[in-house]
Every structure is written in structure tokens, then in C-alpha cells.
Design a protein around this motif. Structure first.
Motif, PDB file in Angstrom:
ATOM      1  N   ASP A 175       0.828  -1.206   0.000  1.00  0.00           N
ATOM      2  CA  ASP A 175       0.000   0.000   0.000  1.00  0.00           C
ATOM      3  C   ASP A 175       0.868   1.263   0.000  1.00  0.00           C
ATOM      4  O   ASP A 175       0.599   2.224   0.719  1.00  0.00           O
ATOM      5  CB  ASP A 175      -0.942  -0.002   1.218  1.00  0.00           C
ATOM      6  CG  ASP A 175      -1.895  -1.181   1.202  1.00  0.00           C
ATOM      7  OD1 ASP A 175      -2.341  -1.552   0.113  1.00  0.00           O
ATOM      8  OD2 ASP A 175      -2.168  -1.739   2.282  1.00  0.00           O
ATOM      9  N   HIS A 176       1.913   1.279  -0.825  1.00  0.00           N
ATOM     10  CA  HIS A 176       2.833   2.420  -0.823  1.00  0.00           C
ATOM     11  C   HIS A 176       2.190   3.668  -1.420  1.00  0.00           C
ATOM     12  O   HIS A 176       2.644   4.779  -1.164  1.00  0.00           O
ATOM     13  CB  HIS A 176       4.110   2.064  -1.588  1.00  0.00           C
ATOM     14  CG  HIS A 176       3.856   1.504  -2.957  1.00  0.00           C
ATOM     15  ND1 HIS A 176       3.564   2.298  -4.044  1.00  0.00           N
ATOM     16  CD2 HIS A 176       3.831   0.216  -3.399  1.00  0.00           C
ATOM     17  CE1 HIS A 176       3.387   1.536  -5.110  1.00  0.00           C
ATOM     18  NE2 HIS A 176       3.536   0.268  -4.748  1.00  0.00           N
ATOM     19  N   PHE A 177       1.127   3.506  -2.226  1.00  0.00           N
ATOM     20  CA  PHE A 177       0.459   4.702  -2.758  1.00  0.00           C
ATOM     21  C   PHE A 177      -0.210   5.495  -1.639  1.00  0.00           C
ATOM     22  O   PHE A 177      -0.147   6.729  -1.610  1.00  0.00           O
ATOM     23  CB  PHE A 177      -0.568   4.296  -3.814  1.00  0.00           C
ATOM     24  CG  PHE A 177      -1.306   5.463  -4.403  1.00  0.00           C
ATOM     25  CD1 PHE A 177      -0.670   6.311  -5.291  1.00  0.00           C
ATOM     26  CD2 PHE A 177      -2.620   5.725  -4.060  1.00  0.00           C
ATOM     27  CE1 PHE A 177      -1.332   7.399  -5.841  1.00  0.00           C
ATOM     28  CE2 PHE A 177      -3.288   6.804  -4.593  1.00  0.00           C
ATOM     29  CZ  PHE A 177      -2.636   7.652  -5.492  1.00  0.00           C
ATOM     30  N   VAL A 178      -0.833   4.777  -0.706  1.00  0.00           N
ATOM     31  CA  VAL A 178      -1.427   5.455   0.443  1.00  0.00           C
ATOM     32  C   VAL A 178      -0.343   6.081   1.309  1.00  0.00           C
ATOM     33  O   VAL A 178      -0.529   7.164   1.881  1.00  0.00           O
ATOM     34  CB  VAL A 178      -2.289   4.481   1.263  1.00  0.00           C
ATOM     35  CG1 VAL A 178      -3.004   5.201   2.392  1.00  0.00           C
ATOM     36  CG2 VAL A 178      -3.303   3.785   0.373  1.00  0.00           C
ATOM     37  N   LEU A 179       0.809   5.425   1.407  1.00  0.00           N
ATOM     38  CA  LEU A 179       1.928   6.012   2.151  1.00  0.00           C
ATOM     39  C   LEU A 179       2.362   7.326   1.516  1.00  0.00           C
ATOM     40  O   LEU A 179       2.652   8.313   2.216  1.00  0.00           O
ATOM     41  CB  LEU A 179       3.100   5.030   2.200  1.00  0.00           C
ATOM     42  CG  LEU A 179       4.375   5.517   2.888  1.00  0.00           C
ATOM     43  CD1 LEU A 179       4.108   5.846   4.348  1.00  0.00           C
ATOM     44  CD2 LEU A 179       5.485   4.484   2.768  1.00  0.00           C
ATOM     45  N   GLY A 180       2.395   7.366   0.183  1.00  0.00           N
ATOM     46  CA  GLY A 180       2.745   8.614  -0.482  1.00  0.00           C
ATOM     47  C   GLY A 180       1.744   9.718  -0.202  1.00  0.00           C
ATOM     48  O   GLY A 180       2.124  10.873   0.034  1.00  0.00           O
ATOM     49  N   ARG A 181       0.446   9.376  -0.200  1.00  0.00           N
ATOM     50  CA  ARG A 181      -0.563  10.371   0.128  1.00  0.00           C
ATOM     51  C   ARG A 181      -0.419  10.844   1.575  1.00  0.00           C
ATOM     52  O   ARG A 181      -0.615  12.024   1.882  1.00  0.00           O
ATOM     53  CB  ARG A 181      -1.963   9.776  -0.091  1.00  0.00           C
ATOM     54  CG  ARG A 181      -2.318   9.530  -1.534  1.00  0.00           C
ATOM     55  CD  ARG A 181      -2.566  10.849  -2.271  1.00  0.00           C
ATOM     56  NE  ARG A 181      -3.733  11.518  -1.756  1.00  0.00           N
ATOM     57  CZ  ARG A 181      -4.965  11.312  -2.204  1.00  0.00           C
ATOM     58  NH1 ARG A 181      -5.168  10.455  -3.196  1.00  0.00           N
ATOM     59  NH2 ARG A 181      -5.988  11.966  -1.704  1.00  0.00           N
ATOM     60  N   LEU A 182      -0.081   9.909   2.476  1.00  0.00           N
ATOM     61  CA  LEU A 182       0.130  10.278   3.873  1.00  0.00           C
ATOM     62  C   LEU A 182       1.294  11.249   4.015  1.00  0.00           C
ATOM     63  O   LEU A 182       1.206  12.251   4.745  1.00  0.00           O
ATOM     64  CB  LEU A 182       0.379   9.017   4.705  1.00  0.00           C
ATOM     65  CG  LEU A 182       0.795   9.228   6.160  1.00  0.00           C
ATOM     66  CD1 LEU A 182      -0.298   9.946   6.941  1.00  0.00           C
ATOM     67  CD2 LEU A 182       1.143   7.906   6.827  1.00  0.00           C
ATOM     68  N   VAL A 183       2.379  10.978   3.310  1.00  0.00           N
ATOM     69  CA  VAL A 183       3.559  11.851   3.409  1.00  0.00           C
ATOM     70  C   VAL A 183       3.235  13.242   2.888  1.00  0.00           C
ATOM     71  O   VAL A 183       3.588  14.262   3.499  1.00  0.00           O
ATOM     72  CB  VAL A 183       4.732  11.216   2.633  1.00  0.00           C
ATOM     73  CG1 VAL A 183       5.908  12.174   2.589  1.00  0.00           C
ATOM     74  CG2 VAL A 183       5.152   9.908   3.294  1.00  0.00           C
ATOM     75  N   HIS A 184       2.562  13.323   1.742  1.00  0.00           N
ATOM     76  CA  HIS A 184       2.187  14.630   1.208  1.00  0.00           C
ATOM     77  C   HIS A 184       1.221  15.360   2.150  1.00  0.00           C
ATOM     78  O   HIS A 184       1.283  16.585   2.298  1.00  0.00           O
ATOM     79  CB  HIS A 184       1.549  14.463  -0.173  1.00  0.00           C
ATOM     80  CG  HIS A 184       2.538  14.223  -1.265  1.00  0.00           C
ATOM     81  ND1 HIS A 184       3.034  12.969  -1.555  1.00  0.00           N
ATOM     82  CD2 HIS A 184       3.143  15.067  -2.133  1.00  0.00           C
ATOM     83  CE1 HIS A 184       3.884  13.054  -2.566  1.00  0.00           C
ATOM     84  NE2 HIS A 184       3.966  14.319  -2.945  1.00  0.00           N
ATOM     85  N   THR A 185       0.321  14.615   2.787  1.00  0.00           N
ATOM     86  CA  THR A 185      -0.613  15.223   3.739  1.00  0.00           C
ATOM     87  C   THR A 185       0.127  15.828   4.921  1.00  0.00           C
ATOM     88  O   THR A 185      -0.174  16.949   5.364  1.00  0.00           O
ATOM     89  CB  THR A 185      -1.623  14.173   4.226  1.00  0.00           C
ATOM     90  OG1 THR A 185      -2.368  13.678   3.107  1.00  0.00           O
ATOM     91  CG2 THR A 185      -2.584  14.767   5.239  1.00  0.00           C
ATOM     92  N   LEU A 186       1.108  15.105   5.451  1.00  0.00           N
ATOM     93  CA  LEU A 186       1.890  15.634   6.570  1.00  0.00           C
ATOM     94  C   LEU A 186       2.647  16.891   6.174  1.00  0.00           C
ATOM     95  O   LEU A 186       2.773  17.841   6.967  1.00  0.00           O
ATOM     96  CB  LEU A 186       2.859  14.558   7.063  1.00  0.00           C
ATOM     97  CG  LEU A 186       2.217  13.314   7.700  1.00  0.00           C
ATOM     98  CD1 LEU A 186       3.265  12.247   7.938  1.00  0.00           C
ATOM     99  CD2 LEU A 186       1.527  13.685   9.004  1.00  0.00           C
ATOM    100  N   ALA A 187       3.146  16.935   4.941  1.00  0.00           N
ATOM    101  CA  ALA A 187       3.847  18.133   4.473  1.00  0.00           C
ATOM    102  C   ALA A 187       2.901  19.327   4.420  1.00  0.00           C
ATOM    103  O   ALA A 187       3.261  20.438   4.835  1.00  0.00           O
ATOM    104  CB  ALA A 187       4.451  17.863   3.091  1.00  0.00           C
ATOM    105  N   VAL A 188       1.679  19.111   3.926  1.00  0.00           N
ATOM    106  CA  VAL A 188       0.710  20.218   3.840  1.00  0.00           C
ATOM    107  C   VAL A 188       0.301  20.684   5.232  1.00  0.00           C
ATOM    108  O   VAL A 188       0.180  21.891   5.501  1.00  0.00           O
ATOM    109  CB  VAL A 188      -0.511  19.778   3.015  1.00  0.00           C
ATOM    110  CG1 VAL A 188      -1.581  20.867   3.027  1.00  0.00           C
ATOM    111  CG2 VAL A 188      -0.109  19.473   1.581  1.00  0.00           C
ATOM    112  N   LEU A 189       0.068  19.741   6.151  1.00  0.00           N
ATOM    113  CA  LEU A 189      -0.332  20.111   7.508  1.00  0.00           C
ATOM    114  C   LEU A 189       0.755  20.933   8.201  1.00  0.00           C
ATOM    115  O   LEU A 189       0.458  21.900   8.919  1.00  0.00           O
ATOM    116  CB  LEU A 189      -0.654  18.859   8.319  1.00  0.00           C
ATOM    117  CG  LEU A 189      -1.899  18.075   7.905  1.00  0.00           C
ATOM    118  CD1 LEU A 189      -2.042  16.810   8.753  1.00  0.00           C
ATOM    119  CD2 LEU A 189      -3.150  18.927   8.034  1.00  0.00           C
TER     120      LEU A 189
END
Length: 583
Positions: free
Chosen positions: A474-488
Motif C-alpha cells: 500500500d505504498h500509494f497510500v503512504l505517499g498520500r500520507l507523506v504529502h498530507t503531513l507536508a501540507v499540515l
């Protein structure tokens, strides 16, 4: 035996329940009350008052007599009302003693008892509680080893009957508990040396699996079919109720070929009114079968939440849970966007509890990847809205006051206009005065809640689940999580928690810096950029010098090609801070 019933007679016969002839009284009283309460609500209230006045020491015998003699759960509901809600002793008898401490009653008694709990909204909470306790007993290895087979069969029947009465929304809400109990229970039953116990475990596990996985694959075991197994499986399906026509009903059959159609050219489509209260919206979204009302509720929910923040805070977590699991019933245009906007509205109205719920569900079992990414999107959109300044009302343009001159026929009196034009033509203006437009300003509401959005997402990313593995497939969801943390982190600039968020995010980035997926690595570099922009330079220089130098080495090495624009800027800022510190 004929018993002339009236309110005054009931007060006389009530002490007879305490005598040894109570069974004879009940055999006459229950059928008469069932007939009288069929069409008379006054007799229903009399029956409720009768059972509520029974002393606690006789409550078990009276309730059992009503349950055994009632021809169905609907009749039992008319006779007892909400007795189990009002009387604690009756509640213990119905939910504990008849189901967990005794096992000699027939299947009809179980169907009456559990059907009675399912026929009222106040009693349905007890039905779910009973199911949880039954599953806890069914999945206990000690209970499987030491209880007789008859009691285990009795508990299995009760579980199947409870499952047959649950609604889809209720099954969805307790899906994790059902799945856990199913896995533990089937393991305990399959380890038994008795074939009957193993078959009971297989049948119950198959039934639970069919309820929680309606669209996907279900458990299927191989065992010999017999009358007992077929009876158990039949309990999972409720028998439909048929309306038997009376002799007074007449049926006529017409042919519509000779009928003249109505002129419907000027008819207007009736629009269903949306609910005006938040709790009505919850009721419509969870249990209403009216499709038009459901659509109207989905369209109006966002504005209703924003107009009623106090009412929304009372049920914010429940509403967020409903929206997270809400599925499209009809082909409503823009359903995904409407649902997302409603989720964002709920989260911005009551940020802390709703954010705690959403972040906890991100790492829970039995969620699809789409739902997990929806959680991340909602968190980002809500954080963006909370971090933007707000002003009440519209932006106003203030005009300068002026004097209106009356027209005159005499040209000599128009001297002021001529003088103003001459002054204007000979005057050079290098700048204008301050703008009269009001600038939007206000407190950053994201300041006090940023940590609730950010830190829970960092806690369990390295713990694989049976259906979710961020560090695996599920590395695609991991990528979305990382981008989300950057935005937050970027939205948390100038907040109190930004330094702690930046340090935690740096540790997270350093853990995943060698990830094989390019989308994840790009997200990690976005995190570094957000940290440089958001975290104060003094804090970076004084507390994270080693991390910055290691990150400089990392960006200058194998990862340089991933980010040609940000990496030079990052190195420039590092050198600038280093030069400042040495001068």
C-alpha cells in the motif's frame, strides 16, 4: 377458565402472580391481553402498567410466562412495552439470565425475546449489547471447553437470531468486533474434539462472515448437512410477514386500455423538503428508505452543519462516522464532493474530537484504501479552512465625501471648476493614499488543533495490519500520507506546535529516506521543504543542526535527481544559516 378483565379487576388479580397458580392465571391472561391490545392503545398502557407493578422477586416468572405464551415478538412488544428499559431487574432477566445463565428454552422463546428487543429504538441498544456478550462467550476457549454442547447450541442460535435483526448500519458500526470475535471463536471451536462443537463454530462463522462481507468473499467450510444445521442457517433469515385479507376486503381488476389519461403537461414536480435539524439528518442517512429525502439531506447537510454549530457539536463524532461510511444510494450528481464538503464542515465546527476519531480510524481494520485517502483529504481541506483568516460580512469600499454644486447660468460663478482643473493639470502625483478596502484578518484557528491533526498520523505507520500495510504493497497510500503531513506542517506556520511538528516530521522522513517508490520520495522532499518554510530558522539552527547536515548529505547524494528545484534552495538556506552562525 374465563377471566373478566377491566382496570379494576387487574388490581385485584395482581397479587395472584405471587401464588402457586400463576401459570394458570398467565395462560388465561396473556391471550386475553394479546387480543385486547391488538386495536386498543388504552389496553396496551394497562398491560404495561401491570408488568411494571410486578415485584422484583416475581419478575422472572411473569416475564417468562409472557415470553412463552406470546404468539410473536410484535405481540410481546405490545404487552411488555419498554419494560426492559424502565426496570433494571427485568433487563437483567431478559438480557442475562434467559440468554447466558440458562439454556433450556425453545427456539421460539429465543425468537420472541430477541425480536422484542429489536422492535423499538430504545431497546435496540440492548440487542447490540446482548450480541456482543453472546459473541464474547462464544469466542471464549474456556467456555467452549467447559460448557455442555446444549448450551453452546443455545448460544449459537441466539447469535444467529441477533444477526438476523441487525441493520446494515449497525453491522457496519460493529464490524471490527464481529470480525475479531469470528476469528477467535472459530479457532476455539475448530480445536474442539467434538464434531458437533466444530460444526457449530463453522456455521456461526459462516453466518457472521456473510453479514460483514456482503460484497466480497465469505467463509465456507465443508461439513455434513443435516436437519440441525439447516435449522441453524434458517435462523439467520427473518420470516417475512404476510397480510391476510379479511372477508370485508374486495378486490377489483380493471383494464387500463379504456381509461383516458390525465393531462400532466402543467404538473410541477414536488420537491422533498430537507430536514431542518441535525438529528433528523442522522436518522435519514442511517435508516430512511425514502430516496428523495435522502438526496435532499445529502445536498443540504453542509449548510445545515455550518448554520447550527452548537447542535453539530453534540453529535459531531457520530455524524463523522456516518459520513465516513456513507454509500451512494442513487445516482446523485457530485455525491463524493457533497459528502466530502459535509465532512469538512463537521471537522471545522468541532475539530478536536472529530480529528481524533478520523486519525484513529485511518489505521483501523476493515477500511478500504479509498476511505483512508478520503480521511487524509478531509484533514487537509479542514486544516486549510481553519488556517485561513475570516471576516464577517462583505468587503466594503469607503468613498470620500464630496459636495454637489448646483448648476448656474452665469459663467463667472463656475470659477471653482476652472481652478481645480488648472491645479490638476499642473500637479504631479507620485503615490496615492492608503486603500480604503478592508483587509481580511482574524485568528488562526488551526493553532490550537494542529497537533490533533498531525501527530496521530505518525504513530502506527510501521505496524502492518491484516488488510493494510503502508510499508508494503500500500505504498500509494503512504505517499498520500507523506504529502498530507507536508501540507499540515505548512499550514501550521507561526503556530505553537510547529517546532515539535517539524522535529517529528524530520524523524519520519529520515526513516523512509531510502524508500523505493518515487511518489513517496517526492513526498519526503515536500516534507523537507515545508519544514524549511514553516519552522523558525533559529530553532533549526540551534536544535537540528546535525539533522540538517545529514539531510544536506542525503540530498547531495543519490536523491539529488528527485528534486532539481528544491534541493538547491535547501542547500542555499543551509549554507546561509551556517555562515550567519559563524560570523
Amino acid at each position: 377458565m374465563y377471566l373478566p378483565l377491566s382496570p379494576s379487576v387487574l388490581s385485584v388479580y395482581l397479587p395472584l402472580f405471587l401464588s402457586s397458580t400463576s401459570e394458570e392465571i398467565l395462560s388465561v391472561l396473556v391471550p386475553r391481553l394479546a387480543e385486547l391490545t391488538k386495536s386498543d392503545c388504552i389496553w396496551q398502557r394497562i398491560s404495561w402498567h401491570l408488568v411494571e407493578c410486578v415485584p422484583d422477586r416475581c419478575m422472572e416468572a411473569v416475564v417468562l410466562g409472557f415470553v412463552e405464551r406470546a404468539p410473536g415478538a410484535d405481540v410481546l412488544s405490545r404487552l411488555l412495552g419498554n419494560l426492559v428499559v424502565k426496570n433494571k431487574h427485568a433487563q437483567f432477566v431478559v438480557t442475562q439470565k434467559f440468554l447466558l445463565l440458562q439454556y433450556g428454552y425453545t427456539t421460539a422463546v429465543l425468537q420472541n425475546l430477541l425480536g422484542y428487543l429489536s422492535l423499538d429504538s430504545l431497546r435496540r441498544a440492548l440487542l447490540i449489547k446482548v450480541l456482543q456478550e453472546l459473541l464474547e462467550t462464544w469466542s471464549s476457549s474456556s467456555a467452549v471447553k467447559h460448557s455442555p454442547p446444549e448450551q453452546q447450541e443455545y448460544i449459537s442460535k441466539a447469535i444467529l437470531i441477533c444477526l438476523s435483526h441487525l441493520k446494515d448500519s449497525e453491522i457496519e458500526s460493529c464490524r471490527p468486533e464481529l470480525l475479531t470475535s469470528m476469528m477467535e471463536g472459530v479457532k476455539c471451536h475448530l480445536e474442539s474434539s467434538l464434531p458437533q462443537i466444530r460444526r457449530l463454530g463453522m456455521i456461526v462463522a459462516e453466518s457472521i462472515s456473510s453479514k460483514i462481507n456482503t460484497d466480497g468473499p465469505v467463509l465456507k467450510f465443508q461439513y455434513e448437512e443435516d436437519d440441525e444445521s439447516r435449522e441453524l442457517k434458517s435462523l439467520l433469515v427473518q420470516a417475512p410477514s404476510f397480510c391476510v385479507p379479511t372477508n370485508s376486503c374486495l378486490y377489483f381488476f380493471y383494464s387500463d386500455d379504456d381509461l383516458t389519461p390525465y393531462d400532466m403537461s402543467e404538473d410541477k414536480e414536488l420537491k422533498t423538503k430537507a430536514p431542518v435539524y441535525i438529528r433528523d439528518c442522522i436518522e435519514v442517512l442511517t435508516g430512511s428508505e425514502d430516496v428523495d429525502k435522502w438526496e435532499a439531506t445529502v445536498k443540504a447537510l453542509e449548510s445545515l452543519v455550518r448554520k447550527n454549530p452548537a447542535a453539530t457539536r453534540e453529535v459531531s463524532v457520530e455524524l463523522a462516522k456516518i459520513l465516513l461510511h456513507l454509500e451512494e444510494k442513487t445516482c446523485i450528481e457530485g455525491f463524493a464532493e457533497l459528502r466530502q464538503r459535509a465532512q469538512v464542515a463537521v471537522l471545522t465546527v468541532d475539530p478536536i474530537p472529530v480529528a481524533q476519531y478520523l486519525t484513529s480510524q485511518f489505521y483501523s481494520l476493515n477500511y478500504s484504501l479509498r476511505q483512508r485517502m478520503d480521511i487524509l483529504d478531509v484533514l487537509v481541506l479542514a486544516a486549510r479552512e481553519l488556517s485561513c483568516p475570516k471576516v464577517h460580512g462583505k468587503t466594503k469600499h469607503v468613498e470620500k465625501p464630496c459636495v454637489q454644486l448646483l448648476p448656474a447660468s452665469d459663467s463667472s460663478k463656475d470659477w471653482r471648476r476652472i481652478v481645480d482643473e488648472r491645479i490638476k493639470s499642473k500637479t504631479r502625483r507620485f503615490a496615492k493614499g492608503p486603500s480604503q478596502v478592508q483587509v481580511a484578518s482574524g485568528p488562526n484557528e488551526f493553532n490550537s488543533v494542529a497537533g490533533h491533526f498531525f501527530f496521530p498520523l505518525l504513530q502506527n505507520f510501521d505496524r502492518p495490519l491484516s488488510t493494510f500495510d503502508l510499508l508494503g504493497e500500500d505504498h500509494f497510500v503512504l505517499g498520500r500520507l507523506v504529502h498530507t503531513l507536508a501540507v499540515l506542517l505548512y499550514l501550521a506556520v507561526n503556530t505553537m506546535a510547529v517546532t515539535a511538528m517539524g522535529k517529528a516530521l524530520m524523524e519520519f522522513v529520515w526513516t523512509l529516506r531510502f524508500h523505493t517508490d518515487s511518489y513517496v520520495r517526492q513526498g519526503l522532499l515536500s516534507c523537507i521543504s515545508s519544514m524549511l518554510v514553516s519552522v523558525p530558522a533559529e530553532y533549526l539552527l540551534n536544535n537540528m543542526t546535525e539533522e540538517l547536515l545529514e539531510t544536506q548529505s542525503w540530498l547531495g547524494g543519490k536523491m539529488w535527481w528527485c528534486m532539481p528545484c528544491v534541493a538547491p534552495l535547501f542547500l542555499y538556506k543551509i549554507r546561509k544559516k551556517y555562515i550567519h552562525s559563524t560570523v
